[in-house]
Design a protein around this motif. Structure first.
Motif: not given
Length: 213
Positions: A157-160, A178
């Protein structure tokens, strides 16, 4: 408890807290130890830290806490019993680091099977956001399949995200960036080559020592 970096990795400098004012960060003071320390009564904690960590004689401890030397001796003994009762077989630091690296690789790859293989059947994951960040977990998650699924769900569910191997409370841990911001610091308890506890700190008030990571 607050996750702390190795002295060589301390980020606060003169603007942050002085690591000399904290409990010594050696290999015997890991997150599991700090959790036990946090569970003690204030009197037990003070007597134990002053006498066993900083080597104050009980006569001086008594003068500081306003109790008799005999009472302080009993408090320190009670604290030691808590620590002994919470003890687990010690895993060599080199092996702990290898387990954490395998965990990092499996987590980045979102490989549930590999994560499950590294987790103890009764593993528990605990998160702390302090209400100041989105919590990875809002309540303790128990069981290796549940923990593995939650970990994979978090990454999906997270990017980067960037995963860094770092020393956390004197033992191998992970820092999750993050973008360029330290979002999570993870500490682990490891026994018999399996992760038994995961502490995920996301409270920015407790991550100030990691701001320049």
């Amino acid at each position: 408890p607050e996750p702390l970096p190795d002295r060589a990795e301390w980020a606060g400098g003169s603007k942050g807290a002085d690591p000399a004012d904290r409990v010594t960060l050696d290999e015997t003071v890991g997150m599991a130890f700090l959790v036990v320390l946090d569970s003690m009564t204030p009197a037990e904690r003070v007597a134990f830290v002053l006498h066993d960590v900083f080597q104050y004689p009980f006569a001086e401890v008594a003068a500081i806490v306003g109790r008799t030397p005999a009472a302080c001796r009993q408090l320190a003994a009670s604290a030691r019993r808590r620590i002994r009762s919470s003890g687990a077989p010690e895993t060599p630091r080199s092996r702990q680091a290898a387990v954490v690296k395998e965990f990092k690789d499996a987590w980045e790859a979102q490989d549930i099977d590999a994560l499950v293989a590294l987790l103890d059947p009764e593993v528990m994951a605990v998160g702390d956001s302090g209400g100041l960040a989105e919590a990875v977990v809002t309540a303790p998650v128990e069981g290796r399949m549940s923990v593995a699924r939650k970990l994979v769900e978090t990454v999906a569910q997270a990017d980067g995200l960037t995963f860094l191997e770092r020393t956390v409370n004197g033992g191998p841990g992970l820092v999750v960036l993050e973008g360029t911001v330290t979002g999570t610091v993870l500490a682990f308890d490891i026994a018999d080559d399996r992760i038994t506890r995961i502490w995920a700190m996301r409270n920015p008030e407790k991550l100030r020592a990691w701001v320049s990571d």
